[in-house]
Design a protein around this motif. Structure first.
Motif, short mmCIF file in Angstrom:
data_model
loop_
_atom_site.label_atom_id
_atom_site.label_comp_id
_atom_site.label_asym_id
_atom_site.label_seq_id
_atom_site.Cartn_x
_atom_site.Cartn_y
_atom_site.Cartn_z
N LEU A 159 0.84 -1.20 0.00
CA LEU A 159 0.00 0.00 0.00
C LEU A 159 0.87 1.25 0.00
O LEU A 159 1.74 1.42 0.85
N VAL A 160 0.62 2.13 -0.96
CA VAL A 160 1.33 3.40 -1.06
C VAL A 160 0.42 4.55 -0.63
O VAL A 160 0.85 5.47 0.07
N SER A 209 -0.96 1.31 -5.11
CA SER A 209 -0.15 0.29 -4.45
C SER A 209 0.97 -0.13 -5.39
O SER A 209 0.88 0.04 -6.61
N GLU A 210 2.05 -0.68 -4.81
CA GLU A 210 3.18 -1.13 -5.61
C GLU A 210 3.18 -2.65 -5.64
O GLU A 210 3.06 -3.31 -4.61
N LEU A 211 3.33 -3.21 -6.84
CA LEU A 211 3.26 -4.65 -7.04
C LEU A 211 4.51 -5.14 -7.75
O LEU A 211 5.02 -4.47 -8.66
N LEU A 267 4.14 0.83 -9.83
CA LEU A 267 3.10 1.53 -9.08
C LEU A 267 1.79 1.44 -9.86
O LEU A 267 1.74 1.80 -11.04
N LEU A 268 0.74 0.94 -9.20
CA LEU A 268 -0.54 0.70 -9.85
C LEU A 268 -1.67 1.45 -9.16
O LEU A 268 -1.61 1.72 -7.96
N LYS A 269 -2.71 1.75 -9.93
CA LYS A 269 -3.94 2.26 -9.35
C LYS A 269 -4.67 1.12 -8.64
O LYS A 269 -4.73 0.00 -9.16
N GLY A 316 -8.71 -2.92 -4.11
CA GLY A 316 -8.64 -1.71 -3.31
C GLY A 316 -9.99 -1.02 -3.33
O GLY A 316 -10.90 -1.43 -4.05
N PRO A 317 -10.16 0.05 -2.55
CA PRO A 317 -11.43 0.76 -2.56
C PRO A 317 -11.66 1.38 -3.93
O PRO A 317 -10.77 1.97 -4.52
#
Length: 220
Positions: free
Chosen positions: A41-42, A47-49, A87-89, A118-119
């Protein structure tokens, strides 16, 4: 070390010539058609995957093609290792593939898709359709005069309402039939010695759409 946009290396081209016309890169993570929760979680929206795939000896630079399926935005990254942090949405579906930076048509992976959890919105975009038959790149009998196209698509909301089918001899096929209710189209005329291309747009009840990769098959 992982880096973006590194220079191409001739070793990849040498490898492609040595081992034949095509080499498949095996993707590992995130898995195809999965709901991914493993990212770091960023922020509330990002978030970073870590993407993982099987390395190939002497391939010095890999290229990742990453597509945001909500916006159709395409990003490309390069890495000298069989992994890459991106880094992803959050609450967003993506598709991704890996290729050799210098021989992308000869050394490449399949295209996988996943949902980065994610939300987010209550309505989700369908996963891009995958070809069932003919399989992508397949050859069918030279005596065939028609072909039956079948595909598969999934939606987290289970609210797929139809498909648009694109089909033809051009590698960017034109619209062939719209608003299909079933995930197949039967009896399309074909001719021997010709390569055909097709793709599917999947639509749901909320107006969301996803576009499949372009598939191909050859008669004969």
């Amino acid at each position: 070390m992982i880096a973006l946009f590194l220079g191409n290396c001739s070793a990849d081209s040498d490898l492609a010539e040595l081992l034949g016309p095509s080499i498949n890169i095996e993707l590992t993570f995130p898995e195809n058609l999965s709901e991914c929760t493993e990212g770091t979680l960023v922020s509330e929206t990002e978030s970073e995957l870590t993407f993982l795939w099987e390395g190939i000896d002497r391939v010095q630079t890999y290229k990742m093609t990453l597509t945001n399926l909500n916006t159709s935005n395409i990003q490309e990254f390069e890495s000298d290792q069989p992994q890459l942090n991106v880094l992803l949405k959050r609450a967003t579906p993506y598709s991704w593939s890996i290729s050799s930076a210098s021989s992308p048509n000869k050394i490449r992976s399949e295209t996988w898709s996943f949902y980065n959890e994610g939300p987010g919105p209550e309505s989700f975009v369908p996963s891009p359709a995958t070809a069932i038959s003919p399989a992508n790149g397949a050859s069918i009998s030279a005596t065939a005069t028609t072909v039956n196209l079948r595909w598969n698509a999934e939606d987290r909301d289970d609210d797929i309402v139809g498909y648009d089918l694109y089909f033809g001899e051009d590698n960017d096929p034109a619209l062939f039939e719209s608003d299909l209710e079933n995930d197949q189209f039967l009896g399309i005329p074909v001719a021997a010695g010709i390569t055909y291309y097709w793709k599917v747009i999947t639509k749901d009840s909320q107006g969301n759409e996803s576009i499949s990769p372009i598939f191909s098959f050859t008669v004969g």
